[in-house]
Design an enzyme around this catalytic site. Structure first.
Site, PDB file in Angstrom:
ATOM      1  N   HIS A  51       0.852  -1.084  -0.079  1.00 59.16           N
ATOM      2  CA  HIS A  51       0.071  -0.180  -0.181  1.00 59.16           C
ATOM      3  C   HIS A  51       0.959   1.558   0.059  1.00 59.16           C
ATOM      4  CE1 HIS A  51      -4.245   1.575   1.518  1.00 59.16           C
ATOM      5  NE2 HIS A  51      -3.360   2.721   0.919  1.00 59.16           N
TER       6      HIS A  51
ATOM      7  N   HIS B 162       1.732   5.062  -1.874  1.00 51.26           N
ATOM      8  CA  HIS B 162       1.238   6.082  -2.756  1.00 51.26           C
ATOM      9  C   HIS B 162       2.432   6.980  -3.058  1.00 51.26           C
ATOM     10  CE1 HIS B 162      -3.324   5.727  -1.883  1.00 51.26           C
ATOM     11  NE2 HIS B 162      -2.665   5.355  -0.822  1.00 51.26           N
TER      12      HIS B 162
ATOM     13  N   ARG C 278       2.545   8.673  -5.863  1.00 50.87           N
ATOM     14  CA  ARG C 278       1.787   9.447  -6.926  1.00 50.87           C
ATOM     15  C   ARG C 278       2.638  10.026  -8.166  1.00 50.87           C
ATOM     16  NH1 ARG C 278       0.442  11.721  -1.562  1.00 50.87           N
ATOM     17  NH2 ARG C 278      -1.513  11.028  -0.985  1.00 50.87           N
TER      18      ARG C 278
ATOM     19  N   ASN D 125      -6.596   9.052   7.107  1.00 48.48           N
ATOM     20  CA  ASN D 125      -8.055   8.537   6.780  1.00 48.48           C
ATOM     21  C   ASN D 125      -7.929   6.796   6.770  1.00 48.48           C
ATOM     22  OD1 ASN D 125      -9.098  11.172   7.109  1.00 48.48           O
ATOM     23  ND2 ASN D 125      -9.092  11.256   4.895  1.00 48.48           N
TER      24      ASN D 125
ATOM     25  N   ASP E  68       0.655   2.515   3.951  1.00 47.16           N
ATOM     26  CA  ASP E  68      -0.246   3.539   3.222  1.00 47.16           C
ATOM     27  C   ASP E  68       0.616   4.721   3.118  1.00 47.16           C
ATOM     28  OD1 ASP E  68      -2.329   4.918   2.581  1.00 47.16           O
ATOM     29  OD2 ASP E  68      -3.365   4.712   4.347  1.00 47.16           O
TER      30      ASP E  68
END
Length: 459
Positions: free
Chosen positions: A64, A66, A68, A294, A321
């Site tokens: 997981h 990111h 981007r 979140n 995350d």
């Protein structure tokens, strides 16, 4: 004539989900070619790593991430993100589709893979977008070698709608449609589980009643909103046959809802994150937006339940995350002004190893949660275990050493946002990290070349 090894890791305790055994690890051609027990003859090696008295762990698989990339090089690039992984014992990352443009079409998936080639220190795999906005796009992405889909059960943050096209399904009907289409591909789907309508209701009430102090973020996203969403998703997955994966589970209630379903025979896999294992919601009073994510941090009781669930098998994997944001994006007049998401790649494996050393879980659980289980869930070939025929992804860990997390030593372009972990003491230091037989990091310093490969699911 005995073939000379390219690399020999000698004298260490090899950790697998099944147990720990003193073995030497022989590596050639990027692969583990032999395991030697005490007393066995070992052929010569071009390079020898002395792991006497140390643990030899499988390279971490962070399911997981990111970065981007390539949309926000100020936050992260493939190079900086995979350097962060390498120095921290993670030898494979699975990249989420949040970018600009979002990775929810075959063409964007191809472009993202191309942008990563030659830029990564470690291996990488790719998620696609499974939102209900385009059925055909869901099917076409599977042909590009993605390992799974990401779906958010609520809409995008205001102002960022363009980054989330094809990534969300807000209503139950849309979620059903997404899961039904994804099930046809046979790939897993990772669903961010927070009920959209309840989030809107609760956040509106909190904003009306409170001034926006850090704890208001926790109040606005209560654990029961996640629990309701998970219960719904379990029914939809049952009816569609989708392989449901639940990411970033931070509460005992959410974990237990999934565990009850699994014990009843429903196939669902569960992921938690290092910040939920390390911190509770009171950290927001100290770190403010730097502790905002979140779903939000929960209670000490939730934290203890997650460690117990990890050891018991109710949680399958730990994944970072990793959400890079610049320091100015994590601040504001109120908590609502701060972006959610925090970097975590350079802490994830250390959090879990530290937990094993302190007796909160076992090293066998570490090997499963950080390597074997994510490989099983996402179908990564030849990854996740120290055994003959597997990729030589190996971490030599000195479990007697302690060290202190310092953000200035990190490789992430968003290193200044590592406020949660700053100053935290860890037990267990990663002395050598090997990816496909290449030494990519030593004592926290990246030393390898950008030779990481794109990984597609096993056929």
């Amino acid at each position: 004539m005995t073939r000379e090894l390219e690399l020999l890791i000698r004298g260490g305790s090899v950790v697998t989900p099944e147990g720990i055994m003193r073995q030497d690890v022989g590596i050639a051609g990027g692969t583990i070619v032999a395991l030697y027990n005490d007393g066995e003859d070992v052929p010569p090696a071009a390079k020898v790593i002395d792991a006497t008295g140390k643990h030899v762990l499988p390279g971490g698989v962070d399911a997981h991430v990111h970065t981007r990339a390539p949309a926000r090089p100020d936050r992260e690039t493939w190079q900086s993100g995979t350097a962060a992984a390498a120095r921290s014992g993670v030898t494979t990352i699975i990249e989420m589709p949040m970018s600009n443009p979002p990775g929810s079409t075959a063409s964007v998936i191809r472009d993202r893979i191309a942008s990563a080639q030659g830029e990564c220190y470690v291996d990488f795999a790719i998620y696609g977008g499974g939102g209900w906005q385009d059925e055909r796009a869901i099917r076409e992405q599977a042909d590009e070698g993605i390992v799974g889909y990401k779906v958010l059960s609520h809409g995008p943050p205001p102002g960022r709608e363009h980054e989330f096209v094809g990534l969300f399904a807000e209503t139950n009907a849309e979620l059903f449609g997404s899961l039904r289409e994804i099930a046809k591909t046979g790939l897993p789907v990772s669903v961010h589980a927070e009920d959209a309508s309840l989030l809107h209701l609760v956040e509106s009430e909190v904003r009306a009643a409170h001034a926006g102090d850090p704890r208001d973020h926790v109040r606005s996203r209560p654990a029961w909103v996640e629990e309701v969403s998970i219960a719904t998703l379990l029914v939809l997955a049952r009816e569609t046959g989708a392989k449901l994966h639940l990411p970033h589970i931070g509460s005992a209630a959410a974990m237990n809802t999934a565990a009850r379903a699994r014990h009843a025979g429903h196939p669902v896999t569960v992921e938690t994150s290092p910040h939920y294992l390390s911190f509770d919601q009171d950290l927001m009073l100290e770190k403010h937006g730097f502790a905002k994510m979140n779903p939000p941090l929960r209670t000490v009781a939730d934290q203890e339940a997650l460690w117990a669930g990890l050891t018991a098998g109710d949680i399958d994997i730990v994944a970072s995350d990793h959400g890079p944001n610049l320091p100015e994006e994590k601040q504001g007049e109120t908590i609502w002004d701060a972006n959610a998401g925090n970097p975590g790649l350079e802490a994830i494996y250390s959090v879990v190893v530290d937990g094993a050393i302190r007796g909160r879980t076992s090293f066998e659980t570490v090997a499963s949660a950080m390597a074997a289980a994510p490989v099983r869930i996402f179908g990564l070939p030849c990854k996740g275990k120290i055994d003959v025929g597997y990729d030589a992804d190996v971490v030599v860990c000195n479990t007697e050493a302690t060290w202190t997390f310092r953000k200035e030593e990190c490789s992430s372009n968003s290193r200044e946002s590592y406020e949660m972990y700053e100053g935290k003491e860890f037990r267990g230091a990663f002395e050598t990290v090997v990816s496909r037989g290449r030494i990519v990091a030593e004592h926290g310093n990246v030393v390898g070349s950008r030779s990481g490969s794109h990984i597609t699911p096993a056929s």
